[in-house]
Design a protein around this motif. Structure first.
Motif, mmCIF file in Angstrom:
data_model
loop_
_atom_site.group_PDB
_atom_site.id
_atom_site.type_symbol
_atom_site.label_atom_id
_atom_site.label_comp_id
_atom_site.label_asym_id
_atom_site.label_seq_id
_atom_site.Cartn_x
_atom_site.Cartn_y
_atom_site.Cartn_z
ATOM 1 N N LEU A 78 17.829 4.070 -30.128
ATOM 2 C CA LEU A 78 16.370 4.064 -30.190
ATOM 3 C C LEU A 78 15.749 4.039 -28.798
ATOM 4 O O LEU A 78 14.760 4.740 -28.530
ATOM 5 C CB LEU A 78 15.867 2.866 -31.000
ATOM 6 C CG LEU A 78 16.030 2.939 -32.504
ATOM 7 C CD1 LEU A 78 15.583 1.633 -33.157
ATOM 8 C CD2 LEU A 78 15.241 4.111 -33.072
ATOM 9 N N GLY A 79 16.321 3.241 -27.902
ATOM 10 C CA GLY A 79 15.788 3.172 -26.541
ATOM 11 C C GLY A 79 15.895 4.492 -25.806
ATOM 12 O O GLY A 79 14.933 4.966 -25.209
ATOM 13 N N LEU A 80 17.081 5.097 -25.868
ATOM 14 C CA LEU A 80 17.254 6.393 -25.203
ATOM 15 C C LEU A 80 16.410 7.485 -25.859
ATOM 16 O O LEU A 80 15.844 8.338 -25.173
ATOM 17 C CB LEU A 80 18.734 6.786 -25.211
ATOM 18 C CG LEU A 80 19.658 5.944 -24.320
ATOM 19 C CD1 LEU A 80 21.102 6.369 -24.503
ATOM 20 C CD2 LEU A 80 19.230 6.022 -22.872
ATOM 21 N N GLY A 81 16.334 7.442 -27.196
ATOM 22 C CA GLY A 81 15.508 8.428 -27.892
ATOM 23 C C GLY A 81 14.041 8.300 -27.526
ATOM 24 O O GLY A 81 13.353 9.309 -27.306
ATOM 25 N N ALA A 82 13.553 7.078 -27.460
ATOM 26 C CA ALA A 82 12.149 6.865 -27.094
ATOM 27 C C ALA A 82 11.882 7.351 -25.675
ATOM 28 O O ALA A 82 10.856 7.987 -25.419
ATOM 29 C CB ALA A 82 11.797 5.385 -27.219
ATOM 30 N N LEU A 83 12.800 7.079 -24.774
ATOM 31 C CA LEU A 83 12.606 7.523 -23.387
ATOM 32 C C LEU A 83 12.737 9.035 -23.247
ATOM 33 O O LEU A 83 12.112 9.631 -22.370
ATOM 34 C CB LEU A 83 13.600 6.811 -22.470
ATOM 35 C CG LEU A 83 13.341 5.317 -22.278
ATOM 36 C CD1 LEU A 83 14.472 4.682 -21.475
ATOM 37 C CD2 LEU A 83 12.004 5.059 -21.626
ATOM 38 N N ALA A 84 13.528 9.659 -24.131
ATOM 39 C CA ALA A 84 13.643 11.121 -24.093
ATOM 40 C C ALA A 84 12.353 11.772 -24.579
ATOM 41 O O ALA A 84 11.932 12.801 -24.051
ATOM 42 C CB ALA A 84 14.822 11.585 -24.950
ATOM 43 N N VAL A 85 11.720 11.167 -25.574
ATOM 44 C CA VAL A 85 10.468 11.712 -26.123
ATOM 45 C C VAL A 85 9.304 11.416 -25.193
ATOM 46 O O VAL A 85 8.501 12.286 -24.876
ATOM 47 C CB VAL A 85 10.202 11.142 -27.535
ATOM 48 C CG1 VAL A 85 8.826 11.538 -28.035
ATOM 49 C CG2 VAL A 85 11.285 11.598 -28.493
ATOM 50 N N PRO A 87 8.908 9.195 -21.649
ATOM 51 C CA PRO A 87 9.495 8.289 -20.652
ATOM 52 C C PRO A 87 8.473 7.283 -20.119
ATOM 53 O O PRO A 87 7.861 7.480 -19.074
ATOM 54 C CB PRO A 87 9.991 9.233 -19.550
ATOM 55 C CG PRO A 87 9.208 10.479 -19.722
ATOM 56 C CD PRO A 87 8.787 10.553 -21.154
ATOM 57 N N SER A 88 8.268 6.224 -20.882
ATOM 58 C CA SER A 88 7.328 5.186 -20.462
ATOM 59 C C SER A 88 7.833 3.820 -20.906
ATOM 60 O O SER A 88 8.655 3.707 -21.820
ATOM 61 C CB SER A 88 5.943 5.444 -21.066
ATOM 62 O OG SER A 88 5.964 5.208 -22.461
ATOM 63 N N ALA A 89 7.326 2.805 -20.248
ATOM 64 C CA ALA A 89 7.708 1.435 -20.601
ATOM 65 C C ALA A 89 7.268 1.103 -22.018
ATOM 66 O O ALA A 89 8.000 0.457 -22.770
ATOM 67 C CB ALA A 89 7.111 0.449 -19.605
ATOM 68 N N HIS A 90 6.065 1.552 -22.385
ATOM 69 C CA HIS A 90 5.568 1.260 -23.736
ATOM 70 C C HIS A 90 6.469 1.863 -24.806
ATOM 71 O O HIS A 90 6.780 1.206 -25.806
ATOM 72 C CB HIS A 90 4.130 1.765 -23.900
ATOM 73 C CG HIS A 90 3.128 0.875 -23.241
ATOM 74 N ND1 HIS A 90 1.796 1.187 -23.201
ATOM 75 C CD2 HIS A 90 3.244 -0.319 -22.615
ATOM 76 C CE1 HIS A 90 1.143 0.230 -22.569
ATOM 77 N NE2 HIS A 90 2.005 -0.693 -22.196
ATOM 78 N N ALA A 91 6.880 3.099 -24.617
ATOM 79 C CA ALA A 91 7.771 3.740 -25.603
ATOM 80 C C ALA A 91 9.077 2.967 -25.706
ATOM 81 O O ALA A 91 9.577 2.733 -26.815
ATOM 82 C CB ALA A 91 8.033 5.185 -25.207
ATOM 83 N N PHE A 92 9.613 2.562 -24.565
ATOM 84 C CA PHE A 92 10.862 1.808 -24.578
ATOM 85 C C PHE A 92 10.700 0.475 -25.313
ATOM 86 O O PHE A 92 11.513 0.121 -26.170
ATOM 87 C CB PHE A 92 11.361 1.571 -23.154
ATOM 88 C CG PHE A 92 12.584 0.711 -23.106
ATOM 89 C CD1 PHE A 92 13.820 1.236 -23.442
ATOM 90 C CD2 PHE A 92 12.495 -0.622 -22.744
ATOM 91 C CE1 PHE A 92 14.957 0.433 -23.415
ATOM 92 C CE2 PHE A 92 13.620 -1.425 -22.710
ATOM 93 C CZ PHE A 92 14.853 -0.895 -23.042
ATOM 94 N N PHE A 93 9.648 -0.265 -24.992
ATOM 95 C CA PHE A 93 9.472 -1.583 -25.626
ATOM 96 C C PHE A 93 9.156 -1.457 -27.113
ATOM 97 O O PHE A 93 9.583 -2.302 -27.906
ATOM 98 C CB PHE A 93 8.425 -2.407 -24.893
ATOM 99 C CG PHE A 93 8.919 -2.931 -23.573
ATOM 100 C CD1 PHE A 93 10.097 -3.657 -23.489
ATOM 101 C CD2 PHE A 93 8.227 -2.681 -22.413
ATOM 102 C CE1 PHE A 93 10.568 -4.123 -22.281
ATOM 103 C CE2 PHE A 93 8.676 -3.139 -21.196
ATOM 104 C CZ PHE A 93 9.854 -3.871 -21.126
#
Length: 181
Positions: A78-85, A87-93
């Protein structure tokens, strides 16, 4: 406890962002909101810890490890997928919050299966609460006494005026030993 943690991080996020992290290229409000998201994920993780401790207390370590490994992989994906879509801190968190919810839910489901009636409403038993408070107070008093004894012992065995190599010491506590002169 988890709610208090989330509220504390939320309340202090602006102060932490401005005075501790001191962002230069990112807006302080963005850093503060990222801290709030991190606090939410941490609060959910605290709740998961209760369910994990329940399973470990019932000696279900293998079950805990399987859940931790599988949800750890989910967290990574989920973390890598969110950053691939995005790339932001909010998406990661946000991905970490989603993973924490799934992880906590997984642990809760296993606890519900292992401990029949674990989520049934119960009434407070004041006598049991009183015994628990008395036990915890005694343990805390014992630990505090041990800490004070260690502090007192370490300060009484500290060198007063000079070290064995006669090298000067910057500061020494008051000493009544006759060889300190």
């Amino acid at each position: 406890m988890a709610t208090i943690l989330v509220l504390a991080v939320w309340a202090g996020s602006g102060l932490l962002a401005r005075h501790w992290l001191k962002p230069q290229d990112i807006e302080t409000s963005y850093v503060a909101s990222s801290l709030v998201l991190m606090g939410i994920a941490m609060g959910i993780q605290r709740l998961r810890g209760v369910f994990q401790a329940t399973l470990e207390g019932l000696e279900r370590q293998v079950t805990c490890n399987v859940l931790l490994a599988s949800t750890g992989i989910l967290r990574l994906v989920l973390g890598l997928g969110a950053l691939a879509v995005e790339p932001s801190a909010h998406a990661f968190f946000w991905s970490q919050i989603a993973a924490s919810i799934v992880e906590t839910g997984s642990f809760a489901l296993v606890v519900a299966r292992v401990v029949p009636g674990a989520f049934r409403p119960r009434r407070l038993e004041m006598a049991l609460i009183g015994q628990t408070v008395a036990f915890a107070s005694t343990n805390m008093a014992s630990a505090a006494t041990g800490t004070f004894v260690q502090i007192a012992d370490s300060s009484s065995s500290a060198p007063c005026c000079r070290s064995p190599s006669s090298a000067p010491i910057r500061w020494s506590p008051p000493c009544a030993r006759p060889w300190c002169g």
